[in-house]
Structures are given as structure tokens and as C-alpha cells.
Design an enzyme around this catalytic site. Structure first.
Site: not given
Ligand code: NAD
Length: 366
Positions: A92, A192, A194, A196
Site C-alpha cells: 500500500k 459512508g 462514497g 463504494v
Molecule cells: P470514498 O472516499 O469514496 O468514500 C468514503 C466516504 O466516507 C466519503 O463519502 C467520506 O465523506 C465518508 N466518511 C469519512 N469519514 C466518515 C465518518 N467518520 N462518518 C461517516 N462518513 C465518513 O472511499 P471508497 O472508495 O468508497 O471506500 C470506502 C472504504 O472502503 C474505505 O475504507 C476503502 O479503503 C475501502 N475499500 C474501497 C475499495 C474500492 O474499490 N473503492 C475497495 C476495498 C476497500
């Protein structure tokens, strides 16, 4: 320590103490005064293949928080790729600073050069704070990057595939808990929304679940609640909500003693990496409360399955079919945990570690 990096894994002030604790192979510090780039690439284990893991861009409170995060995240990637049956190791990268202030073409191309210097031992992709566009700048300096747009031969944003895998893990958890995989009528809290989280919400709404959402981004909340017709709850109210399932899809290490004790539901299943603030203490607490916990690195492996597909010739159908298998794997983990009287996290970890251990023996001769 910030919520993003809270954990009990590392407090040793000695950097080699931090690396040896979980047998990390390599840590590379990248600095460039001209662009303001300060990044750390961490390679946990390359027995199964090159270390693949996204680049997180985050305004860490201090360097130790960034080191702690990259150590945890890279180790998680080793287990994620292993349990998904991929020929990839775990790694990472984190970039320290405010993405809104620092991002530029030169910034990411410089980072691409640091990656290129590792000769393929590390392959990067998107993570929190980075986008496909950023990967395209990195690609100008190195081929060791995935998660590129479809018109550049990539698989596009892996988030929809990740969300599909979480959805599969959630349906398997429902089957384990209630005897039926149906989520229709179930009350589900998504933390969250975002990249995903929003795709997960779409699957859940389509199946007829009653979905509640929270986020720190008010604009996203307004948009997602309107698009999918779901209810918004306050950030800290999400834990105590009367729901059946809690889906953490924001930052890591959010499951601690305080909020686990507030949870009302029977299942925890979400996309966030490293959800347990302490793998043993909080894994055990969840089990003692008779909550079924779907291990994060298993149910969120759809994204790595999708980007791995780019390395061997991208095929969306195969990536989705492989991700669908998360349903069977999750059921298998619940069964294994029952048989071994262990936490589900430990059961998943045992399977992932065994594959790495077994393959090390295969590699021992040319
Ligand atoms: P993202 O940044 O698009 O979304 C994260 C969301 O969480 C954002 O909207 C942010 O505003 C919100 N957030 C942050 N802190 C918060 C809190 N305290 N309370 C509520 N909401 C909060 O990220 P993503 O790509 O959607 O990933 C989400 C999680 O899944 C992360 O932990 C990431 O590591 C994990 N993940 C993502 C993927 C992928 O394909 N994108 C794959 C595996 C794991």
C-alpha cells in the site's frame, strides 16, 4: 490519534520494531520538495506475487499516523489477495497532505517515478483520496499501475465491483443469521456513501431493504438520499440505530469497544478496510455479542479482483463472477469459525495465512 488510523498495532518508536512486528518486507519514504510530494510505500509480503495496493491521499495529523496506517493497510492487502486466490502480495502507499492543495500532474508523475524505481515489486491503484485521473498521471511514468479507465485498457473504477462483493457478503451473512439470504425488509445502516457506499445502497434499495445513510459530506448525503430515496441520520447516531445490519463503508478502525456496545443489529458487513480497531479484542467482543461479522478483507476483495484482472487481460464478466463467489466464501468462514470456536476474522486470517505459507514452500525451488 485520528479516527482513520486508530489502532493498537504499532506504538514502538523504533521503525524496525514496527516493521518486524508483522514481518513487513520493505518501507520506502518518497520526498520531493519541488512538488511537495511526501509519500510512504510499504510492502508487507511478496510470496504470492508483486505487492498490489492502492494509494491513499490523506491529511494525516503526523508522520507516525501515516506510517501506522500504511503498515496496517499493506498487511491487510496480503490477506485480501491471498483469500481471493490471486497471485499478488500485499502493499500500500500513503501520500501525506491535503489532496485539494497538492494534486497536480507533476506531483503524481513524480510519485510514478518512485514506483517505477521499485521495478514492479509494488503496483499501485486508487484508494481514498485518489482517482482514475491521478492513476493516469502515474501511468505516464510507470506501467506498475492499475485501476485505469476503460478507454485506456483498464477496468475503470473498481468501486462498483467492491460494492457487489460486499452485497454478496451481506446476503451470505443474512443466510447465516436468519436462514434466508433475502435482504428485503431488513433495516440497514450504511456509514459512508462514497464510491463504494453509494453503489451498495443502490443494491440494497433495489432488493427492498430499508436503508439509512450517514456521511461527513453533507452534499453527498443530500444527493444520495434524493437519488435512492433513503433516510439520512447524524454521524454519531448511526451506531445506536435500531437496524438489522451495520455496513461500515467509510474509514478504518471504526469498530471499537464503545461503538460495538451501541450496535443493535445482528450483522456487521461493509467495505471499509481494517474495521476492527483491535483484531483480537474487538473481534472477540463482536462474537460475544452474537453479532455475525463478515471479515472486511474478504467481503471487500471485489476491487482487488477487478484490478488484478487488468494485469492478466481485463474481463468484466470474469471479475464479477469471481466476486460473486464471496457469497460462498463468507458462508464458509462462518462455518469454519463455528467449528474452530474462533472469531470470523481469525478464521479468515487462518485461511489467508495458510495459502501464503503453503506457496512459500512451492517457491522454495526454482
Ligand atoms: P470514498 O472516499 O469514496 O468514500 C468514503 C466516504 O466516507 C466519503 O463519502 C467520506 O465523506 C465518508 N466518511 C469519512 N469519514 C466518515 C465518518 N467518520 N462518518 C461517516 N462518513 C465518513 O472511499 P471508497 O472508495 O468508497 O471506500 C470506502 C472504504 O472502503 C474505505 O475504507 C476503502 O479503503 C475501502 N475499500 C474501497 C475499495 C474500492 O474499490 N473503492 C475497495 C476495498 C476497500
Amino acid at each position: 490519534m485520528s479516527q482513520a488510523t486508530e489502532n493498537t498495532m504499532v506504538t514502538d518508536p523504533n521503525i524496525f520494531g514496527q516493521l518486524t512486528k508483522f514481518d513487513h518486507e520493505e518501507m520506502v519514504f518518497c520526498n520531493d520538495n519541488a512538488t511537495g510530494l511526501r509519500a510512504i510505500i510499504c510492502i508487507h509480503n511478496t510470496v504470492l506475487g508483486p505487492g498490489l495496493g492502492g494509494t491513499r491521499f490523506y491529511n494525516y495529523a503526523n508522520d507516525q499516523d501515516a506510517i501506522t496506517d500504511v503498515l496496517r493497510l499493506s498487511r491487510g492487502m496480503s490477506f485480501k489477495s491471498s483469500i481471493a486466490g490471486l497471485n499478488l502480495g500485499g502493499a500500500k502507499a500513503v501520500i501525506i497532505g491535503d489532496p485539494n492543495q497538492l494534486k497536480s500532474e507533476a506531483f503524481f508523475r513524480k510519485f510514478g517515478r518512485f514506483i517505477e524505481n521499485l521495478n514492479g515489486k509494488y503496483i499501485t491503484a486508487e484508494d481514498v483520496g485518489t482517482t482514475i485521473k491521478d492513476m493516469e498521471y502515474i501511468k505516464m511514468e510507470t506501467d506498475h499501475v492499475v485501476g485505469l479507465s476503460e478507454n485506456r485498457g483498464g477496468g475503470g473504477d473498481p468501486s462498483p465491483v467492491t460494492a457487489y462483493g460486499v452485497y454478496m457478503g451481506m446476503k451470505a451473512s443474512a443466510k447465516e443469521t436468519w436462514g434466508s439470504e433475502s435482504l428485503s425488509g431488513k433495516r440497514i445502516a450504511v456509514q459512508g456513501i462514497g464510491k463504494v457506499g453509494e453503489h451498495l445502497v443502490a443494491h440494497l434499495v433495489k432488493e427492498g431493504a430499508k436503508v439509512y445513510i450517514t456521511d461527513v459530506n453533507q452534499e453527498s448525503l443530500a444527493r444520495v438520499s434524493k437519488t435512492h430515496n433513503v433516510e439520512v441520520v447524524a454521524k454519531d447516531a448511526i451506531y445506536g440505530l435500531e437496524v438489522d445490519i451495520f455496513a461500515p463503508c467509510a474509514m478504518g478502525a471504526i469498530l471499537n469497544t464503545e461503538n460495538i456496545n451501541q450496535l443493535k443489529g445482528s450483522i456487521i458487513c461493509g467495505a471499509a478496510n481494517n474495521q476492527l480497531a483491535d483484531e483480537v479484542i474487538h473481534g472477540n467482543l463482536i462474537t460475544s455479542k452474537k453479532i455475525n461479522y463478515a471479515p472486511d478483507f474478504l467481503v471487500n476483495s471485489g476491487g482487488i479482483i477487478n484490478v488484478y484482472s487488468e494485469l492478466i487481460g481485463y474481463n468484466r464478466e470474469i471479475a464479477y463472477a469471481q466476486t460473486e463467489n464471496i457469497y460462498n466464501q463468507t458462508l464458509e468462514i462462518y462455518k469454519k469459525a463455528r467449528e474452530d470456536k474462533s472469531t470470523t476474522h481469525q478464521a479468515a486470517l487462518n485461511i489467508a495465512e495458510k495459502r501464503i505459507h503453503d506457496y512459500a514452500k512451492v517457491k522454495s525451488t526454482y
